[in-house]
Design a protein around this motif. Structure first.
Motif, mmCIF file in Angstrom:
data_model
loop_
_atom_site.group_PDB
_atom_site.id
_atom_site.type_symbol
_atom_site.label_atom_id
_atom_site.label_comp_id
_atom_site.label_asym_id
_atom_site.label_seq_id
_atom_site.Cartn_x
_atom_site.Cartn_y
_atom_site.Cartn_z
ATOM 1 N N GLY A 129 0.812 -1.205 0.000
ATOM 2 C CA GLY A 129 0.000 0.000 0.000
ATOM 3 C C GLY A 129 0.844 1.254 0.000
ATOM 4 N N GLU A 130 0.151 2.377 -0.226
ATOM 5 C CA GLU A 130 0.859 3.661 -0.273
ATOM 6 C C GLU A 130 1.479 4.002 1.074
ATOM 7 N N GLY A 131 0.753 3.703 2.163
ATOM 8 C CA GLY A 131 1.283 3.975 3.498
ATOM 9 C C GLY A 131 2.529 3.159 3.795
ATOM 10 N N GLU A 132 2.517 1.888 3.376
ATOM 11 C CA GLU A 132 3.681 1.027 3.607
ATOM 12 C C GLU A 132 4.879 1.505 2.796
ATOM 13 N N ARG A 133 4.621 1.941 1.562
ATOM 14 C CA ARG A 133 5.721 2.465 0.739
ATOM 15 C C ARG A 133 6.308 3.725 1.356
ATOM 16 N N PHE A 134 5.421 4.576 1.906
ATOM 17 C CA PHE A 134 5.898 5.806 2.552
ATOM 18 C C PHE A 134 6.763 5.481 3.763
ATOM 19 N N GLN A 135 6.314 4.516 4.580
ATOM 20 C CA GLN A 135 7.086 4.134 5.762
ATOM 21 C C GLN A 135 8.429 3.535 5.364
ATOM 22 N N LEU A 136 8.419 2.710 4.316
ATOM 23 C CA LEU A 136 9.662 2.109 3.842
ATOM 24 C C LEU A 136 10.619 3.182 3.329
ATOM 25 N N GLY A 137 10.062 4.165 2.608
ATOM 26 C CA GLY A 137 10.893 5.262 2.119
ATOM 27 C C GLY A 137 11.465 6.092 3.249
ATOM 28 N N THR A 138 10.669 6.297 4.294
ATOM 29 C CA THR A 138 11.142 7.067 5.449
ATOM 30 C C THR A 138 12.268 6.338 6.169
ATOM 31 N N VAL A 139 12.097 5.039 6.372
ATOM 32 C CA VAL A 139 13.145 4.237 7.022
ATOM 33 C C VAL A 139 14.422 4.260 6.183
ATOM 34 N N GLY A 140 14.264 4.147 4.870
ATOM 35 C CA GLY A 140 15.427 4.200 3.988
ATOM 36 C C GLY A 140 16.136 5.535 4.059
ATOM 37 N N ALA A 141 15.356 6.623 4.101
ATOM 38 C CA ALA A 141 15.946 7.964 4.193
ATOM 39 C C ALA A 141 16.691 8.149 5.512
ATOM 40 N N LEU A 142 16.087 7.686 6.603
ATOM 41 C CA LEU A 142 16.734 7.795 7.917
ATOM 42 C C LEU A 142 18.031 6.990 7.954
ATOM 43 N N THR A 143 17.984 5.785 7.411
ATOM 44 C CA THR A 143 19.180 4.932 7.396
ATOM 45 C C THR A 143 20.287 5.553 6.560
#
Length: 353
Positions: free
Chosen positions: A2-16
């Protein structure tokens, strides 16, 4: 997904990406400045931004992202403000003790919270405020040692905090207001940031170190570390805009303090920097604050999402109730009409009879 899951994954990737690249560049720059004697931090930052712009320009030509025009005044002011904030932070470090400089960096979070509350009407819950307080306490224990005050250094620190907060808030608001990506904003603001520091950097560095960056002896080793530092900076600058755009300036500052703790730990493990119980205690307290902040932010965001999800359902139920009410009402009218007509029909029948 879903869009929310993609957003969370993108956020985690950006933080990492932000953590890994920032810790890497700090270690690289520490070796460059401490071991090789290249103390021209502001000029080095201008080279970082110049290389970042060139890299993004190549990426644009290769169609990795699209150019989206922005208001020229906004981009120019934003870029120059970012450059000024970097210069002021370096001046703050030069005119203050290390301990007071660390306190200056700690002040960025409460200042950001205050500015967002006053001017953007943003609300921070008591739980998040407590988590931030624990975080700042831990980082303060770990990093703040000698605190020496002087008038000029205090003024520079105050200006550095204000400009840094405003620049980071603008990074978030510009992306959301103009619907531009972090890459698009970074690409358009980089020339102004790097230009500001390319002009002022050599003078600031000479003022702080009493050395001329152009007279420095550039050995092969120094050049190699400068190139590595510039290459890593592309990732650092990109991830900075990405994190602030996807989360918030406060979250980015929390992440910055995590980097500080990691740098302290890596400095002890790799460079054998002095490390005592106070550093360990401070890092542990800071980590507790970060965990609490992450937990409360996640909890509140999930609560907000669930509330937003229930609102359409409630609206739909209300609409259904109104429709049912109308149907029932119209049924009553039909029934009354039939009831009223029935006697007439019967009376007519009686007449015909």
């Amino acid at each position: 997904m879903g869009e929310g899951e993609r957003f969370q994954l993108g956020t985690v990737g950006a933080l990492t990406l932000s953590v890994v690249s920032s810790v890497s560049i700090v270690i690289c720059n520490k070796a460059l400045i401490s071991s090789l004697g290249f103390t021209f931090a502001t000029t080095l930052t201008s080279w970082h931004l110049l290389v970042t712009f060139c890299s993004l320009h190549v990426a644009l030509k290769m169609k990795f992202f699209e150019h989206k025009p922005l208001d020229q005044k906004t981009v120019t002011g934003f870029g120059i403000l970012n450059g000024i904030s970097i210069g002021l932070l370096n001046l703050s470090l030069g005119f203050n003790s290390v301990g007071f400089y660390q306190m200056t960096k700690l002040a960025i979070i409460p200042c950001t919270v205050l500015l967002e509350t006053l001017f953007l009407a943003k609300r921070f819950s008591r739980s998040i405020q407590i988590a931030l307080l624990v975080l700042l306490l831990g980082v303060g224990i770990a990093t703040v040692t000698d605190v020496q005050l002087n008038a000029l250094g205090s003024v520079l620190s105050l200006l550095a905090v204000i400009t840094t907060c405003v620049a980071q808030i603008m990074t978030n608001t510009i992306q959301k207001k103009h619907k531009v990506s972090s890459t698009q904003l970074l690409y358009q603001s980089c020339p102004y940031q790097s230009g500001t520091l390319l002009i002022s950097g050599p003078f600031l560095d000479w003022f702080l170190t009493n050395q001329n960056v152009f007279a420095f002896k550039y050995t092969t080793q120094v050049l190699a570390f400068i190139i590595i530092s510039c290459l890593i900076s592309v990732s650092v600058n990109f991830s900075t805009f990405l994190v602030i755009g996807k989360t918030s300036p406060v979250t980015y500052q929390v992440l910055g303090h995590l980097k500080t703790c990691l740098v302290l730990a890596f400095g002890y493990l790799l460079l054998h920097d002095p490390f005592d119980w106070r550093n360990i205690l401070g890092i542990l307290v800071a980590l507790i604050g970060m965990v609490l902040y992450s937990y409360f932010c996640t909890h509140e965001s999930q609560k907000k999402v669930s509330e937003e999800a229930t609102q359409p359902l409630q609206a739909g139920e209300g609409e259904s109730d109104r429709l049912i009410g109308v149907e029932n009402g119209s049924g009553g009218v039909v029934t009354d009409a039939v009831a009223q007509k029935a006697p007439e029909w019967k009376s007519n029948k009686d007449l015909h009879a």
